[in-house]
Design a protein around this motif. Structure first.
Motif, PDB file in Angstrom:
ATOM      1  N   ALA A  15       0.828  -1.214   0.000  1.00 32.93           N
ATOM      2  CA  ALA A  15       0.000   0.000   0.000  1.00 32.93           C
ATOM      3  C   ALA A  15       0.857   1.257   0.000  1.00 32.93           C
ATOM      4  N   LEU A  16       2.011   1.204   0.646  1.00 34.41           N
ATOM      5  CA  LEU A  16       2.895   2.372   0.686  1.00 34.41           C
ATOM      6  C   LEU A  16       3.489   2.670  -0.687  1.00 34.41           C
ATOM      7  N   THR A  17       4.012   1.644  -1.353  1.00 36.09           N
ATOM      8  CA  THR A  17       4.607   1.888  -2.670  1.00 36.09           C
ATOM      9  C   THR A  17       3.531   2.234  -3.702  1.00 36.09           C
ATOM     10  N   SER A  18       2.336   1.675  -3.551  1.00 34.72           N
ATOM     11  CA  SER A  18       1.235   2.034  -4.454  1.00 34.72           C
ATOM     12  C   SER A  18       0.873   3.504  -4.285  1.00 34.72           C
ATOM     13  N   THR A  19       0.886   3.980  -3.049  1.00 31.46           N
ATOM     14  CA  THR A  19       0.598   5.390  -2.791  1.00 31.46           C
ATOM     15  C   THR A  19       1.707   6.280  -3.348  1.00 31.46           C
ATOM     16  N   CYS A  20       2.954   5.802  -3.279  1.00 27.67           N
ATOM     17  CA  CYS A  20       4.071   6.553  -3.876  1.00 27.67           C
ATOM     18  C   CYS A  20       3.837   6.753  -5.371  1.00 27.67           C
ATOM     19  N   HIS A  21       3.413   5.696  -6.054  1.00 24.69           N
ATOM     20  CA  HIS A  21       3.126   5.796  -7.492  1.00 24.69           C
ATOM     21  C   HIS A  21       2.001   6.800  -7.747  1.00 24.69           C
ATOM     22  N   CYS A  22       0.983   6.758  -6.902  1.00 24.95           N
ATOM     23  CA  CYS A  22      -0.153   7.671  -7.047  1.00 24.95           C
ATOM     24  C   CYS A  22       0.302   9.121  -6.906  1.00 24.95           C
ATOM     25  N   VAL A  23       1.115   9.390  -5.904  1.00 27.40           N
ATOM     26  CA  VAL A  23       1.648  10.746  -5.683  1.00 27.40           C
ATOM     27  C   VAL A  23       2.471  11.193  -6.890  1.00 27.40           C
ATOM     28  N   ARG A  24       3.295  10.300  -7.411  1.00 25.16           N
ATOM     29  CA  ARG A  24       4.142  10.642  -8.564  1.00 25.16           C
ATOM     30  C   ARG A  24       3.295  10.955  -9.796  1.00 25.16           C
ATOM     31  N   ASN A  25       2.268  10.145 -10.044  1.00 28.35           N
ATOM     32  CA  ASN A  25       1.416  10.363 -11.217  1.00 28.35           C
ATOM     33  C   ASN A  25       0.675  11.696 -11.136  1.00 28.35           C
ATOM     34  N   ILE A  26       0.197  12.024  -9.947  1.00 29.85           N
ATOM     35  CA  ILE A  26      -0.510  13.298  -9.769  1.00 29.85           C
ATOM     36  C   ILE A  26       0.467  14.461  -9.920  1.00 29.85           C
ATOM     37  N   ARG A  27       1.665  14.320  -9.363  1.00 32.21           N
ATOM     38  CA  ARG A  27       2.701  15.347  -9.528  1.00 32.21           C
ATOM     39  C   ARG A  27       2.975  15.591 -11.009  1.00 32.21           C
ATOM     40  N   ASN A  28       3.079  14.502 -11.765  1.00 34.73           N
ATOM     41  CA  ASN A  28       3.385  14.618 -13.195  1.00 34.73           C
ATOM     42  C   ASN A  28       2.286  15.358 -13.955  1.00 34.73           C
ATOM     43  N   GLU A  29       1.041  15.120 -13.572  1.00 34.31           N
ATOM     44  CA  GLU A  29      -0.057  15.816 -14.256  1.00 34.31           C
ATOM     45  C   GLU A  29       0.058  17.326 -14.069  1.00 34.31           C
ATOM     46  N   PHE A  30       0.367  17.748 -12.869  1.00 32.60           N
ATOM     47  CA  PHE A  30       0.524  19.183 -12.611  1.00 32.60           C
ATOM     48  C   PHE A  30       1.783  19.734 -13.279  1.00 32.60           C
ATOM     49  N   ALA A  31       2.855  18.953 -13.262  1.00 32.03           N
ATOM     50  CA  ALA A  31       4.127  19.426 -13.811  1.00 32.03           C
ATOM     51  C   ALA A  31       4.087  19.567 -15.325  1.00 32.03           C
ATOM     52  N   HIS A  32       3.255  18.762 -15.991  1.00 40.73           N
ATOM     53  CA  HIS A  32       3.237  18.743 -17.455  1.00 40.73           C
ATOM     54  C   HIS A  32       2.033  19.455 -18.063  1.00 40.73           C
ATOM     55  N   ASN A  33       1.187  20.032 -17.219  1.00 37.99           N
ATOM     56  CA  ASN A  33       0.007  20.721 -17.742  1.00 37.99           C
ATOM     57  C   ASN A  33      -0.301  21.935 -16.859  1.00 37.99           C
ATOM     58  N   LEU A  34       0.084  23.106 -17.324  1.00 39.22           N
ATOM     59  CA  LEU A  34      -0.072  24.324 -16.527  1.00 39.22           C
ATOM     60  C   LEU A  34      -1.527  24.736 -16.337  1.00 39.22           C
ATOM     61  N   SER A  35      -2.425  24.197 -17.160  1.00 44.57           N
ATOM     62  CA  SER A  35      -3.837  24.570 -17.037  1.00 44.57           C
ATOM     63  C   SER A  35      -4.504  23.895 -15.839  1.00 44.57           C
ATOM     64  N   LYS A  36      -3.857  22.867 -15.302  1.00 45.56           N
ATOM     65  CA  LYS A  36      -4.428  22.159 -14.156  1.00 45.56           C
ATOM     66  C   LYS A  36      -3.947  22.809 -12.866  1.00 45.56           C
ATOM     67  N   LYS A  37      -4.901  23.295 -12.089  1.00 42.05           N
ATOM     68  CA  LYS A  37      -4.553  24.014 -10.864  1.00 42.05           C
ATOM     69  C   LYS A  37      -5.104  23.346  -9.604  1.00 42.05           C
TER      70      LYS A  37
END
Length: 231
Positions: A100-122
């Motif tokens: 569950a911990l490593t799965s949550t790490c992946h989730c955090v990374r994926n959400i970070r990437n969405e914000f980092a690669h799309n400035l329209s998402k706030k």
């Protein structure tokens, strides 16, 4: 009705799914992690900043665990391709902490990437349905029916991300002690000597079993030959 928060249950995994399924010191948190959590909390007003800061803190905690377990972890950090995703996968491959911990790490990374690669998402509500579904699923799986940390704003994705971030950062930190104690134990000369002795005993037992089988077959062959000569 929510049950009271059970720290042991919150940070524990299924026995046998990982080397450590519960932290040795569930109530403890390092000073270093406490300071990181404080910096993390200061990014509260901005959801984009919250997601990016959370990823940095989670990556820091993964680095802490891996650097303790792998004496020459710095060699991996020299590689340009060894980023956040690779670190999570390495932690998964070592199977030191609950899934569950490593799965949550992946989730955090994926959400970070969405914000980092799309400035329209706030806002966290702006991320893809796929990642929102993963966030919601992990949130329910981790917290189950236990009481969550109180939050006053009416923003479901943010509340779920906040609680999962809290779980992930604190959870990784709580397994640092487990990994540190194991690293210390396997680095002792007497541990290596014990392994040598066990290996030697297993090898002797294996050789003796082969010799015994050979002797048994030889006796059977001799008896057969003697019987045929008598005939």
């Amino acid at each position: 009705m929510d049950r009271p928060l059970d720290i042991n249950e919150l940070y524990s995994g299924k026995k046998g799914d990982s080397l450590f399924n519960e932290p040795f010191l569930p109530e403890e948190m390092s000073t270093e992690s406490t300071e990181l959590m404080q910096s993390w909390a200061e990014s509260l007003p901005d959801e984009r900043l919250r997601a990016i800061t959370t990823a940095l803190v989670v990556e820091n905690r993964i680095d802490k665990i891996l650097s303790i377990f792998l004496p020459k972890y710095g060699r991996l950090l020299e590689l340009s391709v060894f980023g956040f995703s690779s670190k999570i996968r390495l932690l998964e491959a070592l199977n030191l902490v609950p899934i569950a911990l490593t799965s949550t790490c992946h989730c955090v990374r994926n959400i970070r990437n969405e914000f980092a690669h799309n400035l329209s998402k706030k806002k966290l509500g702006d991320i893809s349905r796929k990642h929102l579904a993963t966030l919601n699923g992990l949130y329910k799986a981790v917290w189950k029916d236990m009481s969550r940390p109180a939050y006053t704003i009416d923003n479901v994705p943010f509340v779920e991300f906040f609680n999962l971030s809290l779980y992930c950062i604190a959870g990784l930190d709580k397994y640092v002690a487990n990994v540190a104690l194991m690293r210390e134990a396997i680095s002792r000369p007497e541990f290596v000597e014990q392994l040598r002795n066990e290996c030697s005993l297993e090898n002797k037992a294996f050789v003796n079993a082969i010799v015994a089988k050979y002797d048994h077959n030889f006796v059977e062959l001799t008896d057969t030959l003697n019987a045929s000569m008598d005939d």
